[in-house]
Write an enzyme that holds these catalytic residues in place. Structure first.
Site, PDB file in Angstrom:
ATOM      1  NE  ARG A  90      -3.324   0.078  -0.605  1.00  0.00           N
ATOM      2  CZ  ARG A  90      -4.582  -0.297  -0.340  1.00  0.00           C
ATOM      3  NH1 ARG A  90      -5.340   0.433   0.434  1.00  0.00           N
ATOM      4  NH2 ARG A  90      -5.069  -1.408  -0.867  1.00  0.00           N
ATOM      5  CD  GLU A  93      -2.828   0.822  -4.239  1.00  0.00           C
ATOM      6  OE1 GLU A  93      -3.540   0.249  -5.072  1.00  0.00           O
ATOM      7  OE2 GLU A  93      -3.065   0.812  -3.005  1.00  0.00           O
ATOM      8  CB  SER A 116      18.844  13.455  -0.899  1.00  0.00           C
ATOM      9  OG  SER A 116      19.753  12.507  -0.353  1.00  0.00           O
TER      10      SER A 116
END
Length: 211
Positions: A90, A93, A116
């Site tokens: 998740r 995602e 960074s």
């Protein structure tokens, strides 16, 4: 103490369990972020001498052998199968779904560059939402790194140096010793090998002295 990363990580997590402390508690005692504490215990970050004593105080069962292992540069890596874990899936995602919009805002506010992940701070916090339910707050705090325009004048290694190195290599350590002695010897060696006089300037670029 040559052991696999997985074995060392299991030992470190066992030390944490014996201490009966949370990542937040260890973070407070060491002055680190809670995620960085977890990174240390999972051998994804290096333990500095300054922090080692604080970590040992926070984790009484942490042995000197494990501390020595933690102070070695780690092999930062991850198991590709981690993506199958729902919490990690998740997160991935969310970054992929919001990624282009995040990039647009970074470009708008900072310019052309990236965040960074080395000069970087990460933490996880638990807060209450307006509805009174628990919410997860993940903070990514990374230095902005602008892309560099590749100007010839700023190039640290000038063209010709790589070619010179390739020319020298087959002649072995004797020629290398001569080149390392001084600039004059470098120029003589180049003439003996029939290199163009212009290549002599390269010796100065590799820090050879003419004295």
């Amino acid at each position: 103490m040559e052991q696999s990363k997985a074995i060392i990580v299991n030992q470190l997590l066992s030390v944490k369990k014996k201490a009966g402390k949370t990542f937040n508690e260890i973070a407070k005692e060491t002055g680190l972020t809670n995620v960085y504490v977890a990174q240390l215990l999972r051998r994804q970050a290096i333990l500095t001498p300054e922090t080692a004593s604080k970590l040992k105080a926070a984790l009484p069962h942490l042995s000197d052998e494990l501390v020595d292992e933690m102070m070695k540069p780690p092999m930062r890596s991850y198991d590709p199968n981690l993506i199958q874990e729902p919490a990690i899936y998740r997160l991935n995602e969310a970054v992929m779904h919001f990624g282009e919009s995040i990039k647009d805002i970074i470009n708008e506010q900072f310019g052309d560059g990236i965040m960074s992940a080395i000069d970087f701070y990460c933490s996880v916090d638990k807060v209450k939402g307006v509805d009174g339910k628990d919410r997860v707050v993940i903070t990514f705090d990374g230095k902005f790194l602008p892309y560099t325009e590749q100007r010839y004048s700023r190039q640290s290694v000038q063209p010709g140096l790589a070619a010179l190195a390739c020319t020298i290599r087959p002649y072995g350590s004797m020629v290398q010793s001569i080149l390392a002695a001084n600039l004059e010897a470098c120029m003589v060696a180049q003439r003996l090998r029939g290199l163009p006089p212009a290549e002599a300037n390269i010796c100065g670029n590799i820090g050879l002295s003419s004295e």
